[in-house]
Design a protein around this motif. Structure first.
Motif, PDB file in Angstrom:
ATOM      1  N   GLU A 187      64.794 -16.717  38.509  1.00  0.00           N
ATOM      2  CA  GLU A 187      63.533 -16.681  37.776  1.00  0.00           C
ATOM      3  C   GLU A 187      62.395 -16.206  38.675  1.00  0.00           C
ATOM      4  O   GLU A 187      61.551 -15.407  38.275  1.00  0.00           O
ATOM      5  N   HIS A 188      62.363 -16.716  39.910  1.00  0.00           N
ATOM      6  CA  HIS A 188      61.312 -16.289  40.839  1.00  0.00           C
ATOM      7  C   HIS A 188      61.455 -14.810  41.172  1.00  0.00           C
ATOM      8  O   HIS A 188      60.462 -14.057  41.130  1.00  0.00           O
ATOM      9  N   ASN A 223      60.371 -12.724  38.200  1.00  0.00           N
ATOM     10  CA  ASN A 223      58.908 -12.704  38.038  1.00  0.00           C
ATOM     11  C   ASN A 223      58.244 -11.789  39.057  1.00  0.00           C
ATOM     12  O   ASN A 223      57.353 -11.002  38.720  1.00  0.00           O
ATOM     13  N   LEU A 224      58.665 -11.914  40.314  1.00  0.00           N
ATOM     14  CA  LEU A 224      58.073 -11.062  41.353  1.00  0.00           C
ATOM     15  C   LEU A 224      58.357  -9.598  41.100  1.00  0.00           C
ATOM     16  O   LEU A 224      57.503  -8.730  41.329  1.00  0.00           O
ATOM     17  N   ILE A 231      56.037  -8.372  38.443  1.00  0.00           N
ATOM     18  CA  ILE A 231      54.655  -8.267  38.929  1.00  0.00           C
ATOM     19  C   ILE A 231      54.487  -7.058  39.852  1.00  0.00           C
ATOM     20  O   ILE A 231      53.540  -6.275  39.713  1.00  0.00           O
ATOM     21  N   GLU A 244      54.573 -21.810  48.330  1.00  0.00           N
ATOM     22  CA  GLU A 244      55.899 -21.595  47.761  1.00  0.00           C
ATOM     23  C   GLU A 244      56.662 -22.906  47.824  1.00  0.00           C
ATOM     24  O   GLU A 244      56.885 -23.455  48.915  1.00  0.00           O
ATOM     25  N   SER A 250      61.719 -21.547  40.955  1.00  0.00           N
ATOM     26  CA  SER A 250      61.020 -21.384  39.687  1.00  0.00           C
ATOM     27  C   SER A 250      61.993 -21.574  38.533  1.00  0.00           C
ATOM     28  O   SER A 250      63.195 -21.324  38.677  1.00  0.00           O
ATOM     29  N   ARG A 289      56.543 -21.285  32.129  1.00  0.00           N
ATOM     30  CA  ARG A 289      55.395 -21.012  32.995  1.00  0.00           C
ATOM     31  C   ARG A 289      55.072 -22.218  33.873  1.00  0.00           C
ATOM     32  O   ARG A 289      54.718 -22.054  35.046  1.00  0.00           O
ATOM     33  N   ARG A 335      56.933 -22.511  37.418  1.00  0.00           N
ATOM     34  CA  ARG A 335      56.863 -21.471  38.444  1.00  0.00           C
ATOM     35  C   ARG A 335      56.367 -22.076  39.754  1.00  0.00           C
ATOM     36  O   ARG A 335      55.371 -22.772  39.777  1.00  0.00           O
ATOM     37  N   GLU A 370      53.035 -16.333  40.698  1.00  0.00           N
ATOM     38  CA  GLU A 370      53.686 -16.382  39.389  1.00  0.00           C
ATOM     39  C   GLU A 370      52.826 -17.141  38.374  1.00  0.00           C
ATOM     40  O   GLU A 370      52.666 -16.696  37.234  1.00  0.00           O
ATOM     41  N   TRP A 413      50.050 -14.945  37.533  1.00  0.00           N
ATOM     42  CA  TRP A 413      50.496 -13.558  37.352  1.00  0.00           C
ATOM     43  C   TRP A 413      49.667 -12.611  38.232  1.00  0.00           C
ATOM     44  O   TRP A 413      48.996 -11.709  37.794  1.00  0.00           O
ATOM     45  N   ASN A 414      49.773 -12.901  39.521  1.00  0.00           N
ATOM     46  CA  ASN A 414      49.104 -12.126  40.570  1.00  0.00           C
ATOM     47  C   ASN A 414      47.587 -12.133  40.423  1.00  0.00           C
ATOM     48  O   ASN A 414      46.895 -11.161  40.738  1.00  0.00           O
TER      49      ASN A 414
END
Length: 425
Positions: free
Chosen positions: A144-145, A148-149, A152, A210, A359, A363, A366, A371, A374-375
């Protein structure tokens, strides 16, 4: 992989009670540091500047350095220096023997007169880094992490890189910047690209946390000999919580083509208590299905499960912002260790390897701000009305965790905390 809960090898599991132990101490029912947990750490106490090895029980710390001299003389040397290093190096048979004896001391009333003077309220102790970190490796094991990265940072490309489901991706960090929980985190500087394209050296404006889980290596391995999946618990002593602080703007500019460097190497915080694997036997679960099937050295289809049902909570300035679930992490610690050593790299006592950001699919699961916001495009709103895209000076991040124990008990992983300090003038 079957769905059965696994058990650790005999070397680490024999000391773990099948049912919840009871203690003669006044420990509240359900306390995460109950007699089924018994994590190890290093501390200094009131009026004693010399470090001691301790075992947490409830809101107290047993001075194991002193207790072993009286009740476990043959092994007293393991704790004399006030660090876990000798215990880690002693191997799984000694780990099991010591844990069995400490459990006996704290659950058998006849040891009370000896141990009561050696118990210190935790609030009066100062934690120290519990072991000497030999090498530090950080993985990227949460799908998931990583997804997401990828979305992004590569919005027009594939979320996962082509190699991600074939091997546990990782990087080597700096052992010298691993610090114990509570150590201030100074805002780092590095080269970064401003929105107008200018490249400058300066303090990061995108400092992130993190939420990770770390694994502490005890017994070393020989150079040139990979550690197979089945032997992981002969080398891994226990688990801690990790905050691998990240300067996202520095990282983004430097990581092509060789990966993280200054954006990751300034501070990695670890929890002060190391929970033995023996305490987590009830937390073993099957990891997620793997597709494609990994190469044989990583294929755990018919092996004992190394997934761990750990529940993490991240708070920012006292406000919960995320609850990452570790059970869903794609690559297990055993697979990470197998891959770390498949080229013949030896393990050393005190090696620390971490999972990478944990993550989940929601939402609120995360494990990093990049994440969660969202940056920076979707800032968090805190109870005081302020917003966070990334961390400000003075912000405090705390990561805590628990795991299932016997008879419905919870095994505590403690917490790792850090407060951001301003960059040097």
């Amino acid at each position: 992989m079957n769905g059965k809960r696994g058990t650790a090898s005999p070397g680490t599991a024999t000391a773990a009670a099948a049912t919840t132990a009871t203690t003669w101490l006044d420990v509240a029912p359900g306390h995460p540091f109950g007699p089924s947990t018994l994590p190890y750490g290093s501390f200094t106490g009131p009026g004693s500047p010399e470090p001691r090895v301790g075992v947490a029980i409830g809101d107290l710390v047993l001075d194991l350095t002193a207790a072993a001299r009286v009740l476990l003389p043959p092994d007293a040397g393991l704790f004399a220096a006030g660090t876990l290093d000798p215990l880690l190096a002693a191997g799984p048979a000694v780990w099991a023997r010591v844990r069995a004896r400490v459990t006996e001391w704290l659950t058998d009333e006849r040891h009370r007169p000896t141990l009561e003077p050696l118990l210190v309220p935790a609030e009066f102790t100062t934690p120290r880094l519990p072991f000497t970190v030999a090498d530090y490796t950080d993985f990227y094991a949460s799908e998931e992490h990583a997804t997401n990265l990828g979305r992004i940072l590569r919005p027009d490309g594939a979320a996962l890189t082509p190699n991600w489901k074939h091997l546990p991706i990782g990087y080597h960090g700096r052992a010298g910047t691993v610090v114990v929980s509570g150590t201030p985190v100074v805002r780092p500087s590095g080269q970064r690209r401003a929105p107008d394209g200018e490249i400058a050296l300066g303090p990061t404006t995108r400092l992130d946390f993190e939420a990770e889980v770390g694994f502490v290596v005890g017994a070393p391995s020989a150079p040139g000999r990979p550690v197979p999946l089945a032997e992981a618990d002969r080398h891994v002593f226990g688990v801690c919580l990790v905050n691998d602080w990240s300067a996202r703007d520095v990282q983004a500019f430097e990581y092509v083509p060789l990966g993280p460097f200054l954006g990751k190497s300034f501070a990695t915080s670890v929890s002060p208590w190391i929970v033995p694997l023996a305490a987590l036997r009830h937390a073993r679960v099957a990891p997620p299905p793997r597709d494609p099937r990994p190469l044989p050295y990583l294929d755990d289809t018919d092996a004992e499960p190394w997934g761990l049902d750990l529940a993490l909570t991240v708070t920012l300035n006292g406000h919960p912002v995320s609850r990452p679930p570790f059970a869903g992490v794609y690559w297990t610690a055993a697979q990470q260790l197998a891959h770390l050593t498949v080229n013949g790299a030896p393990l050393r006592t005190g090696d620390l390897f971490a999972s990478g950001t944990v993550s989940g699919p929601r939402r609120d699961q995360r494990g990093s701000l990049i994440e969660l916001t969202w940056n920076g495009a979707e800032p968090l709103v805190l109870p005081d009305g302020t917003e966070r895209a990334f961390l400000r000076d003075g912000d405090e991040v705390v990561i805590s965790g628990t795991a299932p124990g016997p008879d419905g008990a919870r095994i505590g992983l403690g917490e790792v905390r850090g407060r951001v300090s301003a960059a040097p003038a």
